[in-house]
Scaffold this motif. Structure first.
Motif, PDB file in Angstrom:
ATOM      1  N   ALA A 159       0.833  -1.206   0.000  1.00 23.96           N
ATOM      2  CA  ALA A 159       0.000   0.000   0.000  1.00 23.96           C
ATOM      3  C   ALA A 159       0.869   1.259   0.000  1.00 23.96           C
ATOM      4  CB  ALA A 159      -0.925  -0.001   1.220  1.00 23.96           C
ATOM      5  N   GLU A 160       1.958   1.230   0.741  1.00 23.79           N
ATOM      6  CA  GLU A 160       2.860   2.376   0.787  1.00 23.79           C
ATOM      7  C   GLU A 160       3.526   2.597  -0.572  1.00 23.79           C
ATOM      8  OE1 GLU A 160       6.698   3.937   3.385  1.00 23.79           O
ATOM      9  OE2 GLU A 160       5.621   2.137   3.991  1.00 23.79           O
ATOM     10  N   ILE A 161       3.933   1.523  -1.213  1.00 19.72           N
ATOM     11  CA  ILE A 161       4.537   1.632  -2.547  1.00 19.72           C
ATOM     12  C   ILE A 161       3.533   2.212  -3.528  1.00 19.72           C
ATOM     13  CG2 ILE A 161       5.327   0.260  -4.526  1.00 19.72           C
ATOM     14  CD1 ILE A 161       6.827  -1.501  -2.565  1.00 19.72           C
ATOM     15  N   LYS A 162       2.296   1.754  -3.443  1.00 20.42           N
ATOM     16  CA  LYS A 162       1.255   2.244  -4.349  1.00 20.42           C
ATOM     17  C   LYS A 162       1.029   3.747  -4.152  1.00 20.42           C
ATOM     18  CE  LYS A 162      -3.477   1.203  -5.766  1.00 20.42           C
ATOM     19  NZ  LYS A 162      -4.658   0.376  -5.512  1.00 20.42           N
ATOM     20  N   SER A 163       0.968   4.189  -2.900  1.00 22.33           N
ATOM     21  CA  SER A 163       0.747   5.613  -2.646  1.00 22.33           C
ATOM     22  C   SER A 163       1.951   6.449  -3.076  1.00 22.33           C
ATOM     23  CB  SER A 163       0.429   5.856  -1.169  1.00 22.33           C
ATOM     24  OG  SER A 163       1.540   5.587  -0.361  1.00 22.33           O
ATOM     25  N   LEU A 164       3.157   5.917  -2.905  1.00 27.44           N
ATOM     26  CA  LEU A 164       4.347   6.642  -3.346  1.00 27.44           C
ATOM     27  C   LEU A 164       4.387   6.774  -4.867  1.00 27.44           C
ATOM     28  CD1 LEU A 164       7.153   5.254  -1.013  1.00 27.44           C
ATOM     29  CD2 LEU A 164       6.230   7.559  -1.067  1.00 27.44           C
ATOM     30  N   LYS A 165       4.003   5.708  -5.570  1.00 38.20           N
ATOM     31  CA  LYS A 165       3.962   5.776  -7.035  1.00 38.20           C
ATOM     32  C   LYS A 165       2.929   6.796  -7.500  1.00 38.20           C
ATOM     33  CE  LYS A 165       5.633   1.169  -8.227  1.00 38.20           C
ATOM     34  NZ  LYS A 165       5.299  -0.119  -8.825  1.00 38.20           N
ATOM     35  N   LYS A 166       1.785   6.827  -6.819  1.00 41.76           N
ATOM     36  CA  LYS A 166       0.738   7.786  -7.174  1.00 41.76           C
ATOM     37  C   LYS A 166       1.220   9.218  -6.950  1.00 41.76           C
ATOM     38  CE  LYS A 166      -4.103   8.828  -6.207  1.00 41.76           C
ATOM     39  NZ  LYS A 166      -5.266   8.485  -5.407  1.00 41.76           N
ATOM     40  N   GLU A 185       3.414  14.379  -9.037  1.00 40.47           N
ATOM     41  CA  GLU A 185       4.472  15.387  -9.049  1.00 40.47           C
ATOM     42  C   GLU A 185       5.062  15.548 -10.451  1.00 40.47           C
ATOM     43  OE1 GLU A 185       5.641  17.530  -6.706  1.00 40.47           O
ATOM     44  OE2 GLU A 185       3.937  16.873  -5.513  1.00 40.47           O
ATOM     45  N   ILE A 186       5.266  14.455 -11.140  1.00 41.37           N
ATOM     46  CA  ILE A 186       5.806  14.520 -12.506  1.00 41.37           C
ATOM     47  C   ILE A 186       4.831  15.261 -13.414  1.00 41.37           C
ATOM     48  CG2 ILE A 186       6.404  13.126 -14.548  1.00 41.37           C
ATOM     49  CD1 ILE A 186       8.544  13.056 -12.419  1.00 41.37           C
ATOM     50  N   LYS A 195       2.569  17.536 -12.527  1.00 45.03           N
ATOM     51  CA  LYS A 195       2.592  18.956 -12.167  1.00 45.03           C
ATOM     52  C   LYS A 195       3.841  19.634 -12.726  1.00 45.03           C
ATOM     53  CE  LYS A 195      -0.095  18.615  -7.923  1.00 45.03           C
ATOM     54  NZ  LYS A 195      -0.033  18.721  -6.451  1.00 45.03           N
ATOM     55  N   ARG A 196       4.972  18.953 -12.637  1.00 48.60           N
ATOM     56  CA  ARG A 196       6.212  19.515 -13.154  1.00 48.60           C
ATOM     57  C   ARG A 196       6.124  19.729 -14.670  1.00 48.60           C
ATOM     58  NH1 ARG A 196      10.985  15.704 -14.057  1.00 48.60           N
ATOM     59  NH2 ARG A 196       9.644  15.371 -15.822  1.00 48.60           N
ATOM     60  N   ASP A 197       5.568  18.733 -15.363  1.00 52.65           N
ATOM     61  CA  ASP A 197       5.427  18.858 -16.814  1.00 52.65           C
ATOM     62  C   ASP A 197       4.477  19.989 -17.194  1.00 52.65           C
ATOM     63  OD1 ASP A 197       7.186  16.777 -17.116  1.00 52.65           O
ATOM     64  OD2 ASP A 197       5.644  15.260 -17.530  1.00 52.65           O
ATOM     65  N   GLU A 198       3.399  20.140 -16.422  1.00 54.77           N
ATOM     66  CA  GLU A 198       2.461  21.231 -16.691  1.00 54.77           C
ATOM     67  C   GLU A 198       3.126  22.585 -16.466  1.00 54.77           C
ATOM     68  OE1 GLU A 198      -0.905  20.507 -14.174  1.00 54.77           O
ATOM     69  OE2 GLU A 198      -1.605  18.806 -15.379  1.00 54.77           O
ATOM     70  N   ASN A 199       3.886  22.716 -15.395  1.00 57.89           N
ATOM     71  CA  ASN A 199       4.587  23.978 -15.126  1.00 57.89           C
ATOM     72  C   ASN A 199       5.640  24.264 -16.202  1.00 57.89           C
ATOM     73  OD1 ASN A 199       3.222  24.855 -12.879  1.00 57.89           O
ATOM     74  ND2 ASN A 199       4.663  23.982 -11.426  1.00 57.89           N
ATOM     75  N   LEU A 200       6.331  23.228 -16.648  1.00 61.87           N
ATOM     76  CA  LEU A 200       7.316  23.408 -17.710  1.00 61.87           C
ATOM     77  C   LEU A 200       6.648  23.859 -19.000  1.00 61.87           C
ATOM     78  CD1 LEU A 200      10.288  23.179 -18.516  1.00 61.87           C
ATOM     79  CD2 LEU A 200       9.840  20.802 -19.154  1.00 61.87           C
ATOM     80  N   LYS A 201       5.504  23.260 -19.304  1.00 61.02           N
ATOM     81  CA  LYS A 201       4.769  23.644 -20.510  1.00 61.02           C
ATOM     82  C   LYS A 201       4.300  25.103 -20.403  1.00 61.02           C
ATOM     83  CE  LYS A 201       0.878  22.256 -23.396  1.00 61.02           C
ATOM     84  NZ  LYS A 201      -0.266  21.357 -23.527  1.00 61.02           N
ATOM     85  N   ARG A 202       3.753  25.477 -19.234  1.00 58.77           N
ATOM     86  CA  ARG A 202       3.334  26.865 -19.024  1.00 58.77           C
ATOM     87  C   ARG A 202       4.515  27.819 -19.170  1.00 58.77           C
ATOM     88  NH1 ARG A 202       0.366  25.156 -14.184  1.00 58.77           N
ATOM     89  NH2 ARG A 202      -1.737  24.697 -14.846  1.00 58.77           N
ATOM     90  N   TYR A 203       5.649  27.439 -18.588  1.00 60.52           N
ATOM     91  CA  TYR A 203       6.846  28.272 -18.660  1.00 60.52           C
ATOM     92  C   TYR A 203       7.260  28.477 -20.119  1.00 60.52           C
ATOM     93  CZ  TYR A 203      11.815  29.402 -18.561  1.00 60.52           C
ATOM     94  OH  TYR A 203      13.035  29.975 -18.785  1.00 60.52           O
ATOM     95  N   GLN A 204       7.255  27.402 -20.890  1.00 58.76           N
ATOM     96  CA  GLN A 204       7.658  27.517 -22.293  1.00 58.76           C
ATOM     97  C   GLN A 204       6.677  28.373 -23.085  1.00 58.76           C
ATOM     98  OE1 GLN A 204       7.982  23.370 -23.285  1.00 58.76           O
ATOM     99  NE2 GLN A 204      10.121  23.243 -22.608  1.00 58.76           N
ATOM    100  N   GLU A 205       5.379  28.213 -22.821  1.00 57.40           N
ATOM    101  CA  GLU A 205       4.381  29.033 -23.511  1.00 57.40           C
ATOM    102  C   GLU A 205       4.535  30.509 -23.150  1.00 57.40           C
ATOM    103  OE1 GLU A 205       0.648  27.346 -22.340  1.00 57.40           O
ATOM    104  OE2 GLU A 205       0.860  25.620 -23.681  1.00 57.40           O
ATOM    105  N   ILE A 206       4.730  30.795 -21.877  1.00 53.19           N
ATOM    106  CA  ILE A 206       4.878  32.178 -21.422  1.00 53.19           C
ATOM    107  C   ILE A 206       6.155  32.780 -21.989  1.00 53.19           C
ATOM    108  CG2 ILE A 206       5.287  33.614 -19.391  1.00 53.19           C
ATOM    109  CD1 ILE A 206       3.301  31.775 -17.910  1.00 53.19           C
TER     110      ILE A 206
END
Length: 139
Positions: free
Chosen positions: A57-64, A69-70, A72-83
Motif C-alpha cells: 500500500a505504501e509503494i502504491k501511494s508513493l507511485k501515485k 508530481e511529474i 505537475k512539473r510537466d504542466e509547469n514546464l509547458k506553461r513556462y515555455q508558452e509564457i
C-alpha cells in the motif's frame, strides 16, 4: 483379537521402547516443540503478511504521488515555455532582447504561481508591462 494378544503386543512395544529410548525421547521432544512453536509460527506468518500488505500500500501511494508530481512539473514546464514564447514575441515586437535575469525572474514567477493563471498573468503584467493570455480567460 484377544486380550492376551493385546497384552503381548504392548509388552513387545514396551521392550522396544526401553531398548530404543533415545528414538522415543527424540520423537516426544519433536512433538513437544512442534506443539509449542507452531502457534507462534502462525502468528509470525500473519504479522509478516500484514507487513507485506502495508508495504504494498505504501509503494502504491508513493507511485501515485510521484506520478502526480511529474505531471505537475510537466504542466509547469509547458506553461513556462508558452509564457517564454509569448514574452519573447512581445519583446521581438518591441525590438528588445530578453536578458538571462529576466528569464530567471519569469521562471520563478511560473514556479511560484503556475497553478493560478490569473495571478500569473497579473504578475507578468506588473513585472514586464504587458499582458499574456494563459488560456484561462474566455475572451
Amino acid at each position: 483379537m484377544s486380550w492376551l494378544a493385546v497384552k503381548h503386543g504392548l509388552q513387545k512395544a514396551w521392550l522396544w521402547c526401553k531398548h530404543n529410548w533415545k528414538v522415543v525421547a527424540l520423537l516426544v521432544y519433536t512433538i513437544l516443540l512442534y506443539l509449542l512453536f507452531s502457534k507462534n509460527a502462525r502468528k509470525a506468518k500473519s504479522v509478516l503478511e500484514e507487513s507485506r500488505k502495508a508495504h504494498q500500500a505504501e509503494i502504491k501511494s508513493l507511485k501515485k504521488a510521484h506520478t502526480s508530481e511529474i505531471q505537475k512539473r510537466d504542466e509547469n514546464l509547458k506553461r513556462y515555455q508558452e509564457i517564454m514564447k509569448q514574452i519573447e514575441q512581445e519583446y521581438a515586437e518591441r525590438r528588445e532582447s530578453l536578458s538571462a535575469a529576466k528569464k530567471k525572474q519569469i521562471k520563478e514567477i511560473v514556479n511560484n504561481h503556475g497553478t493560478d493563471p490569473q495571478k500569473l498573468a497579473e504578475l507578468v503584467k506588473d513585472s514586464f508591462g504587458f499582458e499574456i493570455h494563459t488560456g484561462g480567460d474566455n475572451e
